[in-house]
Design an enzyme around this catalytic site. Structure first.
Site, PDB file in Angstrom:
ATOM      1  N   LYS A 114       2.915  -1.340   0.690  1.00 52.43           N
ATOM      2  CA  LYS A 114       2.387  -2.968   1.614  1.00 52.43           C
ATOM      3  C   LYS A 114       2.836  -3.221   0.142  1.00 52.43           C
ATOM      4  O   LYS A 114       1.614  -3.619  -0.882  1.00 52.43           O
ATOM      5  CB  LYS A 114       1.418  -2.454   2.470  1.00 52.43           C
ATOM      6  CG  LYS A 114       1.316  -4.228   2.478  1.00 52.43           C
ATOM      7  CD  LYS A 114      -0.517  -3.826   2.906  1.00 52.43           C
ATOM      8  CE  LYS A 114      -0.670  -5.176   3.395  1.00 52.43           C
ATOM      9  NZ  LYS A 114      -2.174  -5.799   3.641  1.00 52.43           N
ATOM     10  N   GLY A 175      -9.164 -12.010   5.467  1.00 52.54           N
ATOM     11  CA  GLY A 175     -10.115 -12.492   5.543  1.00 52.54           C
ATOM     12  C   GLY A 175     -10.860 -13.203   5.831  1.00 52.54           C
ATOM     13  O   GLY A 175     -12.243 -13.437   6.074  1.00 52.54           O
TER      14      GLY A 175
END
EC number: 2.8.1.10
Length: 279
Positions: A114, A175
């Site tokens: 990733k 987040g």
């Protein structure tokens, strides 16, 4: 009888649904889950299992199994028997990300990566220019790159043209838990590249956010904070698993088209006789 027919139809859809495809690896679960921020290793393990995910992300910057760093964590991850998806979290330059990817491949024994490249520390937005350049280098080095990008259609096109079979646009900054800030942009990527596996990564804060993305035809969701930082991570993992399954089923069934004008669900023409009885 109607309930039995509905159940049979549900089972038929469930069986005929194609699996999530990540560079030729077929998976039953459409939820990818992270391994950071949990209150304890045991809660992490229980949450990952509750999610039914078959892919867990982890970062070399947090754990180094070769140097016995976080050995208990590493052994627990191994015991789950899941596909590992290392990431390059925290990298700010192309060379830094390439070095971390190469070390991750050696340590975690996978060519999946990733790719994360921070472009700005204010909102941790991926650097689109470095991302494209680094993706090209890693693909040439034999990696199966899952690039984490913004919801920019042109950047997505460049990544696909380089050979990415999977792209991972954000829903919103990592987040934040703000969900899908630009559904139109995500839908444009989905419609433009129907053959590419599309995984929404970052910003998913509620099961309803994941449901919304899956209803659009997104192939999978990757999340971490929304589960790990909840009051009950295990229960929240179950909630996300169910919302993703519901969203996928709704997408397959075909959502109704929105109308500008109200329309009665019960027509007045050819009404059954009992609707015409006057009391």
């Amino acid at each position: 009888m109607i309930a039995l027919k509905s159940l049979a139809r549900f089972r038929e859809v469930e069986v005929t649904d194609c699996k999530l495809n990540i560079y030729g690896t077929e998976l039953d679960s459409r939820l990818l889950i992270g391994s950071a921020l949990y209150p304890s290793p045991q809660i992490m393990r229980d949450s990952i299992q509750a999610s039914n995910s078959q892919v867990v992300t982890l970062s070399l910057s947090r754990q180094n199994p070769q140097a016995n760093g976080g050995s208990d964590f590493w052994q627990m991850i191994q015991s789950l028997g899941l596909h590992l998806l290392p990431n390059t979290a925290g990298c700010h330059s192309s060379q830094e990300a390439i070095n971390m990817a190469q070390m991750s491949r050696e340590l975690f024994q996978t060519d999946w990566i990733k790719l994360e490249l921070v472009g700005d520390d204010y909102n941790l937005q991926p650097d689109p220019i470095e991302l494209v350049k680094t993706t090209e280098a890693l693909l040439k080095d034999g990696f199966k790159v899952l690039p984490y990008c913004t919801d920019d259609l042109v950047i997505a096109r460049h990544l696909v043209e380089l050979g990415c079979k999977v792209i991972m646009p954000w829903g919103s900054p990592i987040g934040t838990g703000k969900g899908l800030l630009n559904p139109y942009a995500l839908q444009a990527i989905r419609d433009r590249f129907p053959e590419v596996t599309l995984i929404v990564d970052s910003g998913i804060g509620k099961p309803s956010h994941a449901l919304q993305a899956m209803e659009m035809g997104v192939d999978a969701i990757l999340l971490n904070t929304a589960v790990a930082k909840s009051h009950n991570p295990v229960m929240m993992a179950q909630a996300f698993a169910q919302s993703i399954q519901a969203g996928r089923l709704a997408y397959q069934a075909g959502l109704m088209t929105e109308q500008h004008q109200a329309n009665p669900s019960t027509p007045t023409l050819d009404q059954p006789f009992w609707h015409q009885v006057n009391y």
